[in-house]
Write a protein that holds these residues in place. Structure first.
Motif, PDB file in Angstrom:
ATOM      1  N   LEU A  69      51.891 -17.013  16.809  1.00 19.27           N
ATOM      2  CA  LEU A  69      52.042 -16.209  15.596  1.00 19.27           C
ATOM      3  C   LEU A  69      50.762 -16.162  14.769  1.00 19.27           C
ATOM      4  CD1 LEU A  69      55.533 -17.043  14.071  1.00 19.27           C
ATOM      5  CD2 LEU A  69      54.703 -14.826  14.878  1.00 19.27           C
ATOM      6  N   TRP A  72      48.310 -13.820  16.422  1.00 18.01           N
ATOM      7  CA  TRP A  72      48.684 -12.411  16.262  1.00 18.01           C
ATOM      8  C   TRP A  72      48.368 -11.944  14.844  1.00 18.01           C
ATOM      9  CZ3 TRP A  72      49.683  -9.500  20.382  1.00 18.01           C
ATOM     10  CH2 TRP A  72      50.140  -8.206  20.169  1.00 18.01           C
ATOM     11  N   LYS A  73      48.606 -12.814  13.874  1.00 14.98           N
ATOM     12  CA  LYS A  73      48.311 -12.491  12.473  1.00 14.98           C
ATOM     13  C   LYS A  73      46.802 -12.297  12.279  1.00 14.98           C
ATOM     14  CE  LYS A  73      50.181 -13.871   8.030  1.00 14.98           C
ATOM     15  NZ  LYS A  73      51.069 -14.825   7.353  1.00 14.98           N
ATOM     16  N   GLU A  76      45.855  -8.935  13.587  1.00 10.35           N
ATOM     17  CA  GLU A  76      46.234  -7.899  12.612  1.00 10.35           C
ATOM     18  C   GLU A  76      45.232  -7.842  11.458  1.00 10.35           C
ATOM     19  OE1 GLU A  76      51.133  -7.601  12.856  1.00 10.35           O
ATOM     20  OE2 GLU A  76      50.162  -8.032  10.949  1.00 10.35           O
ATOM     21  N   LYS A 109      52.162   2.373  21.467  1.00 10.89           N
ATOM     22  CA  LYS A 109      52.505   2.475  20.049  1.00 10.89           C
ATOM     23  C   LYS A 109      52.004   1.234  19.298  1.00 10.89           C
ATOM     24  CE  LYS A 109      56.520   2.968  16.993  1.00 10.89           C
ATOM     25  NZ  LYS A 109      56.346   1.657  16.346  1.00 10.89           N
ATOM     26  N   ALA A 110      52.196   0.073  19.888  1.00  7.63           N
ATOM     27  CA  ALA A 110      51.802  -1.178  19.230  1.00  7.63           C
ATOM     28  C   ALA A 110      50.304  -1.194  18.936  1.00  7.63           C
ATOM     29  CB  ALA A 110      52.172  -2.378  20.101  1.00  7.63           C
ATOM     30  N   ASP A 114      50.575   1.290  15.459  1.00 10.32           N
ATOM     31  CA  ASP A 114      50.903   0.260  14.472  1.00 10.32           C
ATOM     32  C   ASP A 114      49.678  -0.567  14.079  1.00 10.32           C
ATOM     33  OD1 ASP A 114      53.423   1.241  14.739  1.00 10.32           O
ATOM     34  OD2 ASP A 114      54.126  -0.350  16.068  1.00 10.32           O
TER      35      ASP A 114
ATOM     36  N   TYR B  67      56.863  -4.621  17.740  1.00  4.03           N
ATOM     37  CA  TYR B  67      57.283  -4.908  16.364  1.00  4.03           C
ATOM     38  C   TYR B  67      56.350  -5.895  15.670  1.00  4.03           C
ATOM     39  CZ  TYR B  67      61.266  -2.339  18.047  1.00  4.03           C
ATOM     40  OH  TYR B  67      62.049  -1.352  18.592  1.00  4.03           O
ATOM     41  N   LEU B  69      54.204  -8.870  14.216  1.00  3.97           N
ATOM     42  CA  LEU B  69      54.501 -10.273  13.935  1.00  3.97           C
ATOM     43  C   LEU B  69      55.981 -10.590  14.064  1.00  3.97           C
ATOM     44  CD1 LEU B  69      52.362 -11.311  10.843  1.00  3.97           C
ATOM     45  CD2 LEU B  69      52.255 -12.241  13.162  1.00  3.97           C
ATOM     46  N   TRP B  72      56.871 -10.807  17.712  1.00  2.00           N
ATOM     47  CA  TRP B  72      56.356 -12.016  18.346  1.00  2.00           C
ATOM     48  C   TRP B  72      57.207 -13.235  17.951  1.00  2.00           C
ATOM     49  CZ3 TRP B  72      52.995 -11.686  22.234  1.00  2.00           C
ATOM     50  CH2 TRP B  72      52.474 -12.882  22.753  1.00  2.00           C
ATOM     51  N   LYS B  73      57.622 -13.244  16.690  1.00  2.00           N
ATOM     52  CA  LYS B  73      58.469 -14.327  16.196  1.00  2.00           C
ATOM     53  C   LYS B  73      59.828 -14.303  16.917  1.00  2.00           C
ATOM     54  CE  LYS B  73      59.232 -16.526  11.755  1.00  2.00           C
ATOM     55  NZ  LYS B  73      58.953 -16.431  10.318  1.00  2.00           N
ATOM     56  N   GLU B  76      59.385 -15.790  20.320  1.00  2.00           N
ATOM     57  CA  GLU B  76      59.317 -17.258  20.221  1.00  2.00           C
ATOM     58  C   GLU B  76      60.713 -17.856  20.037  1.00  2.00           C
ATOM     59  OE1 GLU B  76      54.924 -18.270  18.278  1.00  2.00           O
ATOM     60  OE2 GLU B  76      56.739 -18.929  17.264  1.00  2.00           O
TER      61      GLU B  76
END
Lengths: 271, 271
Positions: A69, A72-73, A76, A109-110, A114, B67, B69, B72-73, B76
Motif C-alpha cells: 500500500l 502504491w501511494k 500515486e 484505465k488504471a 486514473d 480501483y 489504493l 490494492w487494500k 491485501e
C-alpha cells in the motif's frame, strides 16, 4: 500528450533522456528512511534536480508494488506531482501488463486514466485483443515490448518464425491493430545493430531504449541506427542516474549524471 | 503450499475448481456499494459460500489496480482473509508479470512473500532471467503463460518456429530453468485438442485452465486430454460463478454454480 508535443520538448531541451524511477529502499540515501514517505521524498528530489535535463520519467511499477500500500501511494504521489508541477514531462508507467481484453481494459484505465500516465509498457505475448484496449485512449501511448535488453531476450524474441524473428513479427503484426498510431516500442540498446532491421519495419515510431549504461548499450550507436527525422528515441537510464551517490548530495549527483547524458544527446542532435 | 498438498485437497474435496475473484464494481450487487469496502465484502461472501466446493482462488490484479489504493487494500484483505481462515486453499495472484531479473525479483517478493500468495502468473516473453526469480521461492509456484484462451493467442503463441509452435518452445525451454519443478502453466480450454501435444512435453505439471464456461471450453474434453495420475489440472471459472446473480442472494447463486462444476468434476474423478 501528443507525439508532436514530445518532439517539441526534445528539441527545446536538447534531450531525449528518460529517467527510470526504480526506487529501492535499500539503495536510497539512508537519511531519507526517516521521512514519512521515503520513496516519494527521493523521487521528488530527483525530479526537482533533473527535470530540465530529461523529457520523460519512468517509474517501474515492480518497485512500488514491492512496498504494498505504501508503495502504491508513493507511485500515486509521484505521478500527481509530475502532472501538477511538470505537465510537460512524458510519463511512462513501466508495468509490462497484458491480459485478455476486458482485463487489459482495467489496466489501461488504471494507468492511463486514473493515475494519468501518458503511456504504459505492455507485453505482446497474448496478442491483439490484449493490447488494443490500451490503444483506445486518445493522446496516450502504448509501449509494446519488442526486443528487450536482457539475456532472456534470446530465449524467444529472437527465435525464427518463417525466416523472421519473433520480435519482428510483433512489430509487423502490431502495425495492423486499431489505433496503432498510439504504439511505441521497447527496444534494448544492447543490440544496436538490430535497429536497422527494426527501422525498416517501423520507420517512424518512437522507441524506448533501456540498457544504455548499466546494461551496456552505446548511445552513439543507438542514435546512428535508430534516430529518425523526428528523433524517434527515448533513451532510458535508471540506476546509473538515480543511484549516482548515496550521500545527502544524491540529487545533485543524479543531475550531474543526467547532464552528462544530456550533453551527449545535445551534441548528437546538433551534428 | 506443496503440489502434494494441492493434490490432497483435490482428492478430499472431489474438486479441482479455481474461482476467479475478478471483482468489477459495476457488476456486483448494488446493495454492496454502501459497504466500507465493497470489493472485500463481495469476496468474503463468495469465499464463505464456496470454499468447500473449490481448491483455489484467483484474484486477477487488474481488477484491484483499477480501483487504486482502495483496490490494492481490498486485494491485501482478501489474501489475508484466505490465509487466515482458509489456509488449505491454493491462492493465485493472476498478475501476468515479468521483467528483467532484479525487477522480477521485486514482483516475486511482493506477491509470494509479502502478500503471501501460493503462486503468481508470469508472462514468458522476456525469457529465463525474467522468470527464474519467481522460481526461487520454496513451496511457491510460478504459473507461466503458455497457450492463452483469447483470440490473440493465434497472433504469436501458435506461430511456428522450426516446425514447432511458440508456446511449445515456451514449455520445453522452461523445463531447463532452475527450480523448474515450481512451474505450472496457463493453457486455455478453448483448444482442448492441443492438450495431447502439451502433455507430451510436460506430462506431469499442473495446468491452470481458464476459459471453461464464459470463454467456451469443455470440461470433459480438457480432462480427457489433460488429466494426469495426480490430476494436474486446475479449472478456473470467474464470471460464470461470481456473477451468477446480482441480487442479495448472489453468494448462494455463486455456490450453486460452483457446485454444478464441482459435481461434474467429482463424476470425472470417480469414473
Amino acid at each position: 500528450m501528443t507525439t508532436q508535443d514530445l518532439v517539441t520538448q526534445i528539441r527545446k531541451k536538447n534531450s531525449f533522456l528518460c529517467i527510470g524511477l526504480d526506487v529501492d529502499l535499500e539503495k536510497i540515501p539512508p537519511h531519507l528512511l526517516s521521512e514519512e514517505d521515503p520513496i516519494f521524498a527521493f523521487n521528488k528530489a530527483i525530479i526537482d534536480a533533473t527535470h530540465h535535463l530529461c523529457v520523460a520519467y519512468k517509474p517501474n511499477t515492480a518497485f512500488y508494488e514491492a512496498y504494498g500500500l505504501k508503495g502504491w501511494k508513493a507511485l500515486e504521489k509521484t505521478i500527481h506531482y509530475l502532472n501538477q508541477h511538470h505537465p510537460e514531462m512524458f510519463t511512462i508507467a513501466d508495468a509490462k501488463r497484458g491480459d485478455i481484453g476486458n482485463t487489459s481494459r482495467m489496466y489501461a484505465k488504471a494507468f492511463l486514466e486514473d493515475l494519468g500516465f501518458d503511456s504504459v509498457t505492455v507485453a505482446p505475448y497474448m496478442g491483439k485483443d490484449s493490447v488494443e484496449p490500451f490503444l483506445d485512449f486518445k493522446d496516450k501511448h502504448t509501449i509494446l515490448l519488442a526486443l528487450t535488453s536482457n539475456q532472456g531476450a534470446f530465449d524467444f524474441q529472437t527465435k525464427n518464425i518463417d525466416g523472421k524473428e519473433v520480435y519482428k513479427h510483433v512489430l509487423e503484426t502490431s502495425k495492423s491493430w486499431e489505433n496503432s498510431e498510439n504504439l511505441m516500442y521497447v527496444v534494448g540498446a544492447t543490440k544496436a545493430e538490430y535497429l536497422v532491421d527494426i527501422r525498416s519495419i517501423i520507420p517512424n515510431s518512437f522507441l524506448l531504449v533501456p540498457g544504455v549504461g548499466a546494461q551496456g548499450g552505446n548511445l552513439q550507436d543507438v542514435c546512428k541506427y535508430g534516430m529518425t527525422s523526428t528523433i524517434g528515441l527515448l533513451i532510458n537510464s535508471s540506476r546509473g542516474i538515480i543511484y549516482a551517490s548515496s550521500d545527502e548530495h544524491y540529487a545533485e549527483a543524479a543531475a550531474q549524471k543526467a547532464k552528462e547524458l544530456q550533453q551527449e544527446m545535445a551534441f548528437i542532435l546538433n551534428q
